[in-house]
Design a protein around this motif. Structure first.
Motif, PDB file in Angstrom:
ATOM      1  N   GLU A  82       1.262   5.521  -0.267  1.00 11.78           N
ATOM      2  CA  GLU A  82       0.687   6.865  -0.174  1.00 11.78           C
ATOM      3  C   GLU A  82       1.354   7.736  -1.236  1.00 11.78           C
ATOM      4  O   GLU A  82       2.567   7.951  -1.207  1.00 11.78           O
ATOM      5  CB  GLU A  82       0.907   7.452   1.223  1.00 11.78           C
ATOM      6  CG  GLU A  82       0.132   6.725   2.314  1.00 11.78           C
ATOM      7  CD  GLU A  82       0.332   7.353   3.676  1.00 11.78           C
ATOM      8  OE1 GLU A  82       1.092   8.355   3.772  1.00 11.78           O
ATOM      9  OE2 GLU A  82      -0.263   6.860   4.657  1.00 11.78           O
ATOM     10  N   THR A 129      -2.495   0.539  -4.226  1.00 10.02           N
ATOM     11  CA  THR A 129      -1.866  -0.745  -3.943  1.00 10.02           C
ATOM     12  C   THR A 129      -1.177  -1.224  -5.210  1.00 10.02           C
ATOM     13  O   THR A 129      -1.785  -1.263  -6.279  1.00 10.02           O
ATOM     14  CB  THR A 129      -2.898  -1.786  -3.488  1.00 10.02           C
ATOM     15  OG1 THR A 129      -3.552  -1.308  -2.315  1.00 10.02           O
ATOM     16  CG2 THR A 129      -2.236  -3.114  -3.172  1.00 10.02           C
ATOM     17  N   ARG A 152       0.858  -1.184   0.000  1.00  9.20           N
ATOM     18  CA  ARG A 152       0.000   0.000   0.000  1.00  9.20           C
ATOM     19  C   ARG A 152       0.893   1.233   0.000  1.00  9.20           C
ATOM     20  O   ARG A 152       1.803   1.372   0.817  1.00  9.20           O
ATOM     21  CB  ARG A 152      -0.910   0.011   1.227  1.00  9.20           C
ATOM     22  CG  ARG A 152      -1.977   1.096   1.187  1.00  9.20           C
ATOM     23  CD  ARG A 152      -2.790   1.088   2.464  1.00  9.20           C
ATOM     24  NE  ARG A 152      -1.986   1.518   3.594  1.00  9.20           N
ATOM     25  CZ  ARG A 152      -1.810   2.796   3.939  1.00  9.20           C
ATOM     26  NH1 ARG A 152      -2.363   3.757   3.223  1.00  9.20           N
ATOM     27  NH2 ARG A 152      -1.080   3.107   4.986  1.00  9.20           N
ATOM     28  N   TYR A 208      -2.918  13.076   0.241  1.00  4.35           N
ATOM     29  CA  TYR A 208      -2.311  12.006  -0.546  1.00  4.35           C
ATOM     30  C   TYR A 208      -3.392  11.075  -1.087  1.00  4.35           C
ATOM     31  O   TYR A 208      -4.525  11.041  -0.603  1.00  4.35           O
ATOM     32  CB  TYR A 208      -1.310  11.204   0.290  1.00  4.35           C
ATOM     33  CG  TYR A 208      -1.910  10.519   1.504  1.00  4.35           C
ATOM     34  CD1 TYR A 208      -2.477   9.244   1.417  1.00  4.35           C
ATOM     35  CD2 TYR A 208      -1.909  11.150   2.745  1.00  4.35           C
ATOM     36  CE1 TYR A 208      -3.025   8.628   2.521  1.00  4.35           C
ATOM     37  CE2 TYR A 208      -2.461  10.542   3.855  1.00  4.35           C
ATOM     38  CZ  TYR A 208      -3.020   9.271   3.745  1.00  4.35           C
ATOM     39  OH  TYR A 208      -3.581   8.664   4.841  1.00  4.35           O
ATOM     40  N   TYR A 209      -3.013  10.321  -2.125  1.00 10.67           N
ATOM     41  CA  TYR A 209      -3.853   9.252  -2.659  1.00 10.67           C
ATOM     42  C   TYR A 209      -3.293   7.910  -2.210  1.00 10.67           C
ATOM     43  O   TYR A 209      -2.081   7.764  -2.025  1.00 10.67           O
ATOM     44  CB  TYR A 209      -3.897   9.293  -4.186  1.00 10.67           C
ATOM     45  CG  TYR A 209      -4.559  10.528  -4.758  1.00 10.67           C
ATOM     46  CD1 TYR A 209      -5.926  10.707  -4.645  1.00 10.67           C
ATOM     47  CD2 TYR A 209      -3.813  11.495  -5.421  1.00 10.67           C
ATOM     48  CE1 TYR A 209      -6.541  11.840  -5.177  1.00 10.67           C
ATOM     49  CE2 TYR A 209      -4.416  12.620  -5.955  1.00 10.67           C
ATOM     50  CZ  TYR A 209      -5.782  12.790  -5.831  1.00 10.67           C
ATOM     51  OH  TYR A 209      -6.382  13.901  -6.350  1.00 10.67           O
ATOM     52  N   GLU A 210      -4.154   6.918  -2.039  1.00 12.97           N
ATOM     53  CA  GLU A 210      -3.718   5.574  -1.668  1.00 12.97           C
ATOM     54  C   GLU A 210      -3.810   4.650  -2.866  1.00 12.97           C
ATOM     55  O   GLU A 210      -4.836   4.607  -3.555  1.00 12.97           O
ATOM     56  CB  GLU A 210      -4.564   5.012  -0.524  1.00 12.97           C
ATOM     57  CG  GLU A 210      -4.256   5.642   0.821  1.00 12.97           C
ATOM     58  CD  GLU A 210      -4.927   4.916   1.968  1.00 12.97           C
ATOM     59  OE1 GLU A 210      -4.618   5.219   3.113  1.00 12.97           O
ATOM     60  OE2 GLU A 210      -5.775   4.034   1.687  1.00 12.97           O
TER      61      GLU A 210
END
Length: 666
Positions: free
Chosen positions: A350, A519, A348, A515-517
């Motif tokens: 950020e 994966t 994951r 921020y964007y997450e």
């Protein structure tokens, strides 16, 4: 029995010896789940009552042991063999693989772990635990501690599975597909009775509505043609209104001599766990949402049966056949290249915007069409291709119903096999037969002109109305694809006008929480502060502090463009595609005919020979997806925007990116 050495086998048909129970059993439960204690102490089964499955606690709750577990704890040595071992890793496989989680553990794993700990405390031990499975992977991850001997292809070659023939169909409809599949199945398997069992054919529908509204009526019509009663149809969709308890019972006894069900209609029942050895054929016409479902469902008919090696027949649309070939190739690579991996490589991330935000100028194109009526000229051709055989064959090629019989699992197998064949089945296609009157009525309906006027217009064409009727009856599609559009162009001119509007768009919007997450696979993540990057390379890219690539091809292309001297700026824009960016291209989806947004993979700035700079938009696609209708629609609209914006649009094969052929973009 030698108690110094003892092996147990745990399979998917044996009850786990350690269960959960959270409430006291009622009198009824005690009556219907009698244990060894229920029996008389002097009975013939008393000494080994636990071996006869008398004790089967079913409730969830605190862990309780049964007599089998307690007796196994007294063994001096124990070897455990687990069949279908992928079930032992629990539902939360991402947590289980290499990490372990109490919440994710299954009762089988808990049983084995506690049994090993108990034996160890008693001074003995579990000698070994061997996990066996035919599916040693989850997605692209190989399960740890799993033993497997043969892949799918090797198992067929060694006669552990049926042989397979793949039938692919292009330009077909549901009724035609079902009719052809039923006829071929009856021809190939109709007289077989391996182990006294009736061969079965399963059709998979994407939805319950599709099964009830299209598939089931089509199967009934196909059976009627062959004099087979529709009582041989079995429907299992998981809906009580359509699938009764009797149907479930029949489904569970398909592999018995008394079963008279032969044509099984299913929705989402093709995943592992359904073991029907008398299944000799599978049909999958519509493309399901899950690509791996194509692999799971179609391979259901390969279970071995009888003494000889039989053949399973898989009937697929060409789209599903291509998907099957891709999934087979993908899974083969997993079993070879990623066998050593023991855990998930997903991480994951950020992702933060790098200041200042990057902005580029795009030109939006708006087109308007005005229809202007004109006087038609008598004697004009509507279907001039009819006069030349070669041109005519080229025109009608896409309307032919073609069957390909592929021997083996992959396209490579088919290329090596001399008996792979194609058949033209166009003659069996159900067509509407037009008369002079109905043809005129159909054209009139589309062009919104009076029927008498349409009849006069068709009469004065070079072919004449009667010849156009013959052409339409040969291939109905020609009426809608060629005849009506060409007559329209003889009657009207379209005046096109175009407006362009220049907009400055941000490659990425600022996220509300900073921020964007995302994966992503660890080996496909590139960070701005990576030590392998030079200051010059950092300055050329990274509107985000981290790029998470979807494929190795994108990753390779990024590094090649980053290190190319002619490339002054390069940004990966295909990562955030849910409204986080204003850099998108609108296109009309050819399937749904709706307007959708498309986010290209890359945009880079190239230095031209004259010293000027030019933006190039790049999309990387797998080789087999290049000609896909949606990909081509995206390409067409993107090229219009690119040309209007003074840019270029390039569609790149993934193999070109893999082989470092990035200079084709320069």
């Amino acid at each position: 029995m030698d108690r110094s050495r003892f092996n147990i086998i745990v399979s998917n048909t044996q009850k786990i010896i350690l269960k959960r129970q959270h409430k006291e059993k009622t009198a009824v439960n005690k009556l219907f789940s009698a244990t060894g204690e229920t029996l008389t102490a002097t009975g013939v089964y008393a000494d080994a009552a636990d071996l006869y499955n008398f004790d089967q606690p079913e409730e969830e709750g605190e862990l309780t042991t049964n007599q089998r577990f307690e007796k196994l704890r007294r063994l001096e040595q124990l070897g455990i063999y687990v069949d279908e071992a992928h079930h032992a890793f629990g539902k939360a496989l991402a947590k289980d693989m290499g990490v372990g989680s109490k919440e994710a553990d299954t009762s089988l794993r808990t049983t084995i772990d506690l049994l090993a700990a108990s034996l160890n405390a008693a001074g003995t031990r579990v000698v070994a635990c061997y996990n066996y499975t035919g599916t040693p992977y989850v997605g692209r991850e190989v399960l740890p501690e799993v033993v497997y001997a043969y892949g799918l292809k090797e198992a067929i070659e060694k006669n552990y599975l049926k042989k397979v023939v793949l039938h692919g169909y292009g330009n077909t409809r549901t009724d035609e597909f079902v009719d052809i599949a039923v006829e071929a199945f009856l021809k190939e398997s109709g007289e077989l009775r391996p182990e006294g069992l009736l061969p079965k054919l399963a059709f998979f529908a994407a939805t319950v509505n599709e099964l009830t509204g299209e598939l089931k009526p089509a199967v009934e019509r196909a059976l009627y043609k062959h004099g087979i009663p529709t009582s041989r149809i079995l429907v299992n969709v998981g809906d009580d209104k359509l699938t009764t308890n009797d149907d479930i019972r029949e489904f569970n006894r398909l592999d018995t001599e008394g079963s008279e069900k032969q044509f099984v209609l299913l929705v989402n029942k093709g995943r592992e766990g359904w073991n029907c050895r008398s299944l000799f054929g599978v049909g999958l016409f519509r493309e399901p949402k899950s690509k791996v479902f194509v692999l799971q469902a179609t391979m259901r008919c390969l279970r071995a049966i009888g003494e000889a090696q039989h053949t399973g027949h898989v009937f697929l649309s060409n789209d599903n056949l291509n998907t099957l070939n891709d999934e087979l190739q993908q899974n083969f690579r997993i079993s070879v290249d990623e066998l050593q991996k023991t855990g998930s490589d997903k991480e994951r991330v950020e992702v933060r915007v790098v200041a200042p935000p990057v902005k580029i100028k795009l030109v939006r194109v708006r087109k308007q069409y005005l229809m202007r009526e004109k006087q038609p000229i008598p004697g004009q051709d509507l279907v001039p291709e009819r006069a030349d055989r070669e041109t005519w064959n080229t025109l009608i090629e896409k309307y032919r119903l073609i069957e390909t019989q592929q021997v083996g699992l992959t396209a490579a197998d088919a290329a090596r096999a001399s008996d792979s064949r194609t058949f033209d089945l166009t003659a069996r296609r159900e067509k509407r037969t037009f008369s002079r009157m109905t043809l005129v009525a159909e054209v009139s309906r589309y062009l919104n002109r009076k029927p008498l006027e349409i009849e006069e217009l068709l009469d004065v064409t070079k072919e004449g109305t009667d010849e156009l009727v013959a052409i339409t009856n040969e291939f109905n599609e020609l009426l809608y694809d060629e005849i009506i559009p060409r007559l329209f162009r003889q009657l009207y001119d379209l005046d096109e006008s175009q407006q362009t509007e220049e907009h400055e768009v941000e490659l990425i919007k600022l996220p509300s929480n900073g921020y964007y997450e995302v994966t992503a696979a660890k080996n496909k993540i590139v960070r701005r502060l990576d030590l392998q990057l030079t200051d010059e390379e950092r300055a050329k890219s990274f509107h985000l502090d981290t790029y998470c690539f979807d494929s190795g091809s994108e990753n390779w292309l990024f590094w090649d463009l980053l290190r190319e001297k002619r490339v002054k700026k390069v940004y990966f824009t295909g990562m955030l595609t849910h409204g986080q960016s204003d850099f998108f291209i609108q296109y009309i989806d050819p399937g749904s005919h709706t307007v959708r947004s498309y986010y290209p993979d890359f945009i880079f700035q190239r230095e031209e020979p004259d010293g000027s700079l030019k933006y190039v938009i790049v999309e990387v696609k797998a080789d087999n997806q290049i000609e896909d209708a949606v990909v081509q629609a995206k390409k067409d609209f993107a090229q219009q925007i690119a040309v209007a914006s003074g840019m270029e649009y390039r569609l790149m094969k993934s193999t070109d990116a893999d082989n470092r052929h990035y200079r084709v973009l320069l």
